[in-house]
Scaffold this motif. Structure first.
Motif, PDB file in Angstrom:
ATOM      1  N   SER A  72       0.589  -1.143  -0.298  1.00  0.00           N
ATOM      2  CA  SER A  72      -0.039   0.253  -0.001  1.00  0.00           C
ATOM      3  C   SER A  72       0.900   0.849  -0.025  1.00  0.00           C
ATOM      4  O   SER A  72       0.781   2.201  -0.851  1.00  0.00           O
ATOM      5  CB  SER A  72      -0.628   0.030   1.364  1.00  0.00           C
ATOM      6  N   TYR A  73       2.047   1.092   0.615  1.00  0.00           N
ATOM      7  CA  TYR A  73       2.774   2.553   0.441  1.00  0.00           C
ATOM      8  C   TYR A  73       3.284   2.651  -0.528  1.00  0.00           C
ATOM      9  O   TYR A  73       3.247   3.804  -0.789  1.00  0.00           O
ATOM     10  CB  TYR A  73       3.948   2.003   2.024  1.00  0.00           C
ATOM     11  N   TYR A  74       4.098   2.066  -0.882  1.00  0.00           N
ATOM     12  CA  TYR A  74       4.144   1.813  -3.047  1.00  0.00           C
ATOM     13  C   TYR A  74       3.583   1.664  -3.527  1.00  0.00           C
ATOM     14  O   TYR A  74       3.948   2.875  -4.437  1.00  0.00           O
ATOM     15  CB  TYR A  74       5.044   0.902  -3.057  1.00  0.00           C
ATOM     16  N   ARG A  75       2.191   2.071  -3.267  1.00  0.00           N
ATOM     17  CA  ARG A  75       1.673   2.162  -4.652  1.00  0.00           C
ATOM     18  C   ARG A  75       1.120   3.260  -4.395  1.00  0.00           C
ATOM     19  O   ARG A  75       0.785   4.362  -4.757  1.00  0.00           O
ATOM     20  CB  ARG A  75      -0.109   1.693  -4.334  1.00  0.00           C
ATOM     21  N   ALA A  76       0.997   4.228  -3.342  1.00  0.00           N
ATOM     22  CA  ALA A  76       0.993   5.600  -2.837  1.00  0.00           C
ATOM     23  C   ALA A  76       1.768   6.589  -3.001  1.00  0.00           C
ATOM     24  O   ALA A  76       1.333   7.483  -3.348  1.00  0.00           O
ATOM     25  CB  ALA A  76       0.395   5.869  -1.320  1.00  0.00           C
ATOM     26  N   THR A  77       3.048   5.812  -3.050  1.00  0.00           N
ATOM     27  CA  THR A  77       4.136   6.609  -3.271  1.00  0.00           C
ATOM     28  C   THR A  77       4.315   6.491  -4.957  1.00  0.00           C
ATOM     29  O   THR A  77       4.446   7.850  -5.440  1.00  0.00           O
ATOM     30  CB  THR A  77       5.682   6.244  -2.850  1.00  0.00           C
ATOM     31  N   PHE A  81       3.923  10.646  -6.740  1.00  0.00           N
ATOM     32  CA  PHE A  81       4.516  11.372  -7.503  1.00  0.00           C
ATOM     33  C   PHE A  81       4.238  11.536  -9.203  1.00  0.00           C
ATOM     34  O   PHE A  81       4.801  11.962 -10.134  1.00  0.00           O
ATOM     35  CB  PHE A  81       5.844  10.667  -7.036  1.00  0.00           C
ATOM     36  N   THR A  82       3.156  10.781  -9.315  1.00  0.00           N
ATOM     37  CA  THR A  82       2.511  10.683 -10.669  1.00  0.00           C
ATOM     38  C   THR A  82       1.268  11.472 -10.784  1.00  0.00           C
ATOM     39  O   THR A  82       0.820  11.355 -11.911  1.00  0.00           O
ATOM     40  CB  THR A  82       2.349   9.017 -11.204  1.00  0.00           C
ATOM     41  N   GLY A  83       1.633  13.007 -10.042  1.00  0.00           N
ATOM     42  CA  GLY A  83       0.144  13.719 -10.470  1.00  0.00           C
ATOM     43  C   GLY A  83      -1.563  13.395  -9.198  1.00  0.00           C
ATOM     44  O   GLY A  83      -1.755  13.750 -10.143  1.00  0.00           O
ATOM     45  N   ARG A  84      -1.372  11.786  -8.539  1.00  0.00           N
ATOM     46  CA  ARG A  84      -2.434  10.800  -8.628  1.00  0.00           C
ATOM     47  C   ARG A  84      -2.745  11.592  -6.478  1.00  0.00           C
ATOM     48  O   ARG A  84      -2.904  10.284  -6.498  1.00  0.00           O
ATOM     49  CB  ARG A  84      -3.153   9.948  -8.995  1.00  0.00           C
ATOM     50  N   GLU A  87      -6.023  10.460  -4.992  1.00  0.00           N
ATOM     51  CA  GLU A  87      -5.957   8.862  -4.996  1.00  0.00           C
ATOM     52  C   GLU A  87      -4.813   7.896  -3.997  1.00  0.00           C
ATOM     53  O   GLU A  87      -5.186   7.137  -3.233  1.00  0.00           O
ATOM     54  CB  GLU A  87      -5.368   8.661  -5.951  1.00  0.00           C
ATOM     55  N   ALA A  88      -4.305   8.702  -3.545  1.00  0.00           N
ATOM     56  CA  ALA A  88      -3.015   8.464  -2.500  1.00  0.00           C
ATOM     57  C   ALA A  88      -3.530   8.292  -1.254  1.00  0.00           C
ATOM     58  O   ALA A  88      -3.256   7.486  -0.308  1.00  0.00           O
ATOM     59  CB  ALA A  88      -1.681   8.970  -2.612  1.00  0.00           C
ATOM     60  N   LEU A  89      -4.462   9.181  -0.744  1.00  0.00           N
ATOM     61  CA  LEU A  89      -4.608   8.984   0.295  1.00  0.00           C
ATOM     62  C   LEU A  89      -5.295   8.233   1.288  1.00  0.00           C
ATOM     63  O   LEU A  89      -4.948   7.454   1.974  1.00  0.00           O
ATOM     64  CB  LEU A  89      -5.568   9.829   0.800  1.00  0.00           C
ATOM     65  N   PRO A  90      -6.214   7.323   0.491  1.00  0.00           N
ATOM     66  CA  PRO A  90      -6.628   5.725   1.340  1.00  0.00           C
ATOM     67  C   PRO A  90      -5.687   4.636   1.403  1.00  0.00           C
ATOM     68  O   PRO A  90      -5.580   4.597   2.298  1.00  0.00           O
ATOM     69  CB  PRO A  90      -7.733   5.311   0.268  1.00  0.00           C
ATOM     70  N   ASN A 113       6.825   9.322   6.261  1.00  0.00           N
ATOM     71  CA  ASN A 113       7.068  10.465   5.571  1.00  0.00           C
ATOM     72  C   ASN A 113       6.250  10.419   4.502  1.00  0.00           C
ATOM     73  O   ASN A 113       6.850  12.051   3.591  1.00  0.00           O
ATOM     74  CB  ASN A 113       9.021   9.443   4.793  1.00  0.00           C
ATOM     75  N   ILE A 114       5.904   9.953   3.138  1.00  0.00           N
ATOM     76  CA  ILE A 114       5.155  10.113   2.529  1.00  0.00           C
ATOM     77  C   ILE A 114       3.551  11.160   2.391  1.00  0.00           C
ATOM     78  O   ILE A 114       3.882  11.992   1.689  1.00  0.00           O
ATOM     79  CB  ILE A 114       4.726   8.740   1.400  1.00  0.00           C
ATOM     80  N   ARG A 115       3.437  10.820   3.604  1.00  0.00           N
ATOM     81  CA  ARG A 115       2.189  12.408   4.314  1.00  0.00           C
ATOM     82  C   ARG A 115       2.630  13.130   4.077  1.00  0.00           C
ATOM     83  O   ARG A 115       1.775  14.134   3.716  1.00  0.00           O
ATOM     84  CB  ARG A 115       1.799  10.992   5.158  1.00  0.00           C
ATOM     85  N   GLY A 116       4.447  13.615   4.494  1.00  0.00           N
ATOM     86  CA  GLY A 116       4.944  14.962   4.707  1.00  0.00           C
ATOM     87  C   GLY A 116       5.296  15.428   3.756  1.00  0.00           C
ATOM     88  O   GLY A 116       5.362  16.278   3.091  1.00  0.00           O
ATOM     89  N   ILE A 117       5.681  14.352   2.369  1.00  0.00           N
ATOM     90  CA  ILE A 117       6.036  15.056   1.034  1.00  0.00           C
ATOM     91  C   ILE A 117       4.284  15.424   0.720  1.00  0.00           C
ATOM     92  O   ILE A 117       4.203  16.264  -0.767  1.00  0.00           O
ATOM     93  CB  ILE A 117       6.577  13.902   0.032  1.00  0.00           C
ATOM     94  N   TYR A 118       3.379  14.452   0.665  1.00  0.00           N
ATOM     95  CA  TYR A 118       1.964  14.558  -0.463  1.00  0.00           C
ATOM     96  C   TYR A 118       1.555  16.290   0.400  1.00  0.00           C
ATOM     97  O   TYR A 118       1.039  16.855  -0.953  1.00  0.00           O
ATOM     98  CB  TYR A 118       1.147  13.630   0.483  1.00  0.00           C
ATOM     99  N   GLN A 119       1.806  16.314   1.530  1.00  0.00           N
ATOM    100  CA  GLN A 119       1.455  17.970   2.135  1.00  0.00           C
ATOM    101  C   GLN A 119       2.404  18.621   1.583  1.00  0.00           C
ATOM    102  O   GLN A 119       1.433  20.380   1.445  1.00  0.00           O
ATOM    103  CB  GLN A 119       1.326  17.978   3.415  1.00  0.00           C
ATOM    104  N   ALA A 120       3.324  18.885   2.210  1.00  0.00           N
ATOM    105  CA  ALA A 120       4.147  19.496   0.908  1.00  0.00           C
ATOM    106  C   ALA A 120       3.753  20.275  -0.915  1.00  0.00           C
ATOM    107  O   ALA A 120       3.857  20.857  -1.267  1.00  0.00           O
ATOM    108  CB  ALA A 120       5.732  19.772   1.324  1.00  0.00           C
ATOM    109  N   MET A 121       3.613  19.098  -1.657  1.00  0.00           N
ATOM    110  CA  MET A 121       3.393  19.346  -2.688  1.00  0.00           C
ATOM    111  C   MET A 121       2.298  19.319  -3.271  1.00  0.00           C
ATOM    112  O   MET A 121       2.030  19.985  -4.338  1.00  0.00           O
ATOM    113  CB  MET A 121       3.845  17.354  -3.257  1.00  0.00           C
ATOM    114  N   TYR A 122       0.841  19.071  -2.654  1.00  0.00           N
ATOM    115  CA  TYR A 122       0.018  18.744  -3.128  1.00  0.00           C
ATOM    116  C   TYR A 122      -1.237  20.075  -2.285  1.00  0.00           C
ATOM    117  O   TYR A 122      -1.868  21.155  -2.989  1.00  0.00           O
ATOM    118  CB  TYR A 122      -1.039  17.855  -3.124  1.00  0.00           C
ATOM    119  N   GLN A 123      -1.022  20.452  -0.469  1.00  0.00           N
ATOM    120  CA  GLN A 123      -2.179  21.141  -0.227  1.00  0.00           C
ATOM    121  C   GLN A 123      -0.654  22.091   0.239  1.00  0.00           C
ATOM    122  O   GLN A 123      -0.911  23.421   1.101  1.00  0.00           O
ATOM    123  CB  GLN A 123      -2.115  20.230   1.557  1.00  0.00           C
TER     124      GLN A 123
END
Length: 611
Positions: A72-77, A81-84, A87-90, A113-123
């Motif tokens: 699940s972590y690899y799928r979310a990552t 990084f591919t602009g979706r 879809e990664a949040l769940p 770590n990936i949650r932090g990247i999401y907040q920086a990139m998207y939010q």
């Protein structure tokens, strides 16, 4: 028998097949896990997208929470990084829950770590991004996940745009040195990039280019899909140095590489850098086209953190082209974006603050509970320690009491033996006295009978009376005893009187009374008792009283005799005096002495003779 052999043969084949299938499935799962990690380390997110989807399908209903969490972590990552990102949040939530089920902090750290990247990139939310990064750092430390800890340092570094921040420099150096020590290409590559970023922020462009050259050297040995970020940063350093032609080439190459490696998150940055270089070079119309392209790509992938910068650049281009209306329009759009972003950020901050307060409150409650548990444990430990100490004290007391009882019993036995010996001695003395009386009577009989020579009694008596005064027989009987002999004789008479007549039974037996019984005076009697007995008159009397008390208490037939009657009959004037003198003489109280008597075996006559 043949059917039985066939049955076992078929069963063996079926079991072997099932085992082979299980082993093959585990092998495929492990292989997919390793392939996903390699794709992530190379920033090959398109490939990671394909592999992670295959990984999840391969696991299916597999009950390994840890592997499910990694998939699940690899799928979310890959989706982030591919602009979706949405879809990664769940998948992030699922990976986190599975990591808690598996009690695995390593995969939990990756998810944070990936949650932090999401907040920086998207939010565009640096506050929450830092929150997740620091949580990831804590989990990485608890699980000793050193390589992830280093990556989190890099993520924290990218959030800051402050020059001269020594903490960021420390993070960058830690990443780079870790990569060199462990021969880790990914960490060395990222460390070189972060050091270049730090020096670029401080306008030390030559130092920055030195580390960028090292990153590109590593890229040539092992290609990384996110190399476009290195080219964008190189373009920024050339711009800072005023080398616009070289800066344009680096920026355009960044666009090519971002498209080649399908780095959708880096493509807007590459176009924006091209637009910035063209703005510096006076190509305002071309700069606007590339800036609008960056806006389009940012909106397409919901990367709002670059849109406002693009609007401001477009407004500056229009202003320099003399198009005031266009400049005002894009400045207003930038301001609206800023207002919207500020409003969104304010709402987010309020929600996050509320969440943070709730988390802190829960943590305080948990801390209070932990403190109570700790206090209870301490109390339990103290109670157990106290119980052990009390138990040891009880054991010591029991041992001391038993030892004391044995000692007391020994004392009582000794006194009983002494009493028995005294009784035996008295019986022996009485027997001797009886024998002496019998012998005396026989002698008197012989003396009163006629002599063998035929002499008359009167003649015999006469011869005796007529003997000279200085004859040996009369002289020895007539001599006065010396003083010591007279004292010893008086002391023996006193002892005899005490033993036979027992005058000590009288409570008021004074020295005068005993001296009168012995035919002497009180002063001389006290002198004799002190000289021959080594004690005072009162001690002499009390010794006989205590000895008789021991004799009475040692007699099992008198076990029911009250102590009050005993001490009064022995001549004591008070029970306290009796108890005190008895304990001083024997070592225990009369009551304790009496209780021990039934359990003591009296010595036999043979033992008395031996003693």
């Amino acid at each position: 028998m043949a059917y039985l052999r066939i049955f076992f043969f078929v069963g063996f084949i079926v079991l072997s097949s099932l085992y082979g299938r299980c082993d093959s499935q585990e092998h495929r799962i492990q292989a997919l896990w390793q392939q996903c990690e390699r794709a992530r380390s190379l920033s090959a997110y398109q490939r990671l997208d394909t592999l992670s989807l295959r990984f999840l399908r391969q696991l299916g209903s597999h009950h390994d929470s840890r592997m499910q969490a990694y998939a699940s972590y690899y799928r979310a990552t890959a989706l982030v990084f591919t602009g979706r990102g949405r879809e990664a949040l769940p998948l992030m939530d699922r990976a986190w829950n599975l990591s808690r089920q598996a009690a695995n902090d390593s995969v939990g750290a990756l998810v944070m770590n990936i949650r932090g990247i999401y907040q920086a990139m998207y939010q565009n939310n640096s506050f929450l991004a830092q929150h997740y990064f620091f949580k990831s750092l804590a989990l990485a430390r608890s699980s000793r996940y050193e390589s992830l800890k280093i990556r989190v340092y890099g993520n924290l570094l990218t959030l800051s745009k402050s020059p001269n921040d020594k903490t960021l420099l420390g993070y960058a150096k830690a990443i780079y040195q870790y990569g060199l020590r462990h021969n880790d290409f990914e960490q060395t590559y990222m460390g070189a990039y972060y050091l270049a970023l730090y020096y670029k922020l401080n306008r030390q462009y030559r130092e920055a280019q030195g580390y960028l050259d090292k990153a590109l050297s590593l890229y040539r040995q092992r290609p990384y899909d996110d190399v476009a970020s290195v080219y964008v940063l190189y373009s920024e350093t050339e711009t800072g140095l005023g080398h616009l032609s070289a800066a344009r080439q680096w920026a355009r190459q960044a666009v090519v590489l971002a498209r080649q490696w399908q780095q959708t998150s880096l493509l807007p940055d590459a176009y924006l850098q091209v637009a910035i270089v063209e703005n510096k070079d006076g190509q305002y119309a071309e700069s606007n086209r590339n800036a609008l392209k960056a806006v389009e790509l940012s909106n397409e992938h919901e990367l709002s953190n670059r849109v406002i910068d693009c609007y401001r650049l477009i407004a500056d281009n229009f202003l320099k082209l003399g198009n005031s209306a266009g400049a005002i329009e894009y400045l207003q759009a930038a301001n609206r974006g800023m207002d919207t972003l500020s409003s969104i950020n304010m709402q987010r901050l309020m929600r996050e603050r509320s969440m943070q307060d709730s988390i802190e409150k829960k943590e305080q409650i948990a801390e209070v509970r932990m403190q109570k548990i700790t206090d209870q444990r301490r109390m339990l430990t103290a109670v157990c320690t106290l119980a052990i100490v009390l138990l040891l004290l009880l054991i010591i007391i029991i041992i001391v009491l038993r030892s004391r009882n044995r000692m007391i019993k020994s004392i009582v036995e000794q006194n009983v033996r002494a009493v028995e010996k005294q009784k035996a001695s008295k019986r022996h003395i009485m027997l001797i006295e009886q024998q002496l009386d019998a012998a005396r009577q026989e002698l008197e009989t012989l003396t009163s009978s006629p002599t063998i020579t035929g002499d008359s009694p009167s003649n015999d008596k006469k011869s005796i009376d007529e003997q000279p005064d200085d004859s040996p027989g009369d002289h020895s009987s007539g001599l006065l005893l010396d003083d010591d002999g007279r004292m010893q004789k008086l002391y023996d008479r006193a002892c005899h009187v005490m033993e036979t007549d027992k005058p000590y039974h009288e409570p008021r037996l004074t020295r005068e009374k005993l001296a009168k019984m012995l035919g002497t005076n009180r002063t001389y009697l006290s002198t004799v008792i002190h000289a021959k007995g080594g004690m005072s008159y009162q001690q002499f009397v009390n010794t006989y009283r205590i000895n008789e008390a021991i004799e009475v208490l040692s007699d099992a037939s008198q076990i029911e005799r009250p102590l009050k009657q005993l001490w009064s009959e022995l001549g004591f004037t008070s029970p306290s005096t009796f108890y005190k003198l008895f304990q001083q003489s024997v070592g225990i109280t009369p009551l304790a002495f009496r209780k021990l008597i039934p359990g003591i075996k009296k010595p036999t006559a043979q033992q008395d003779d031996t003693d």
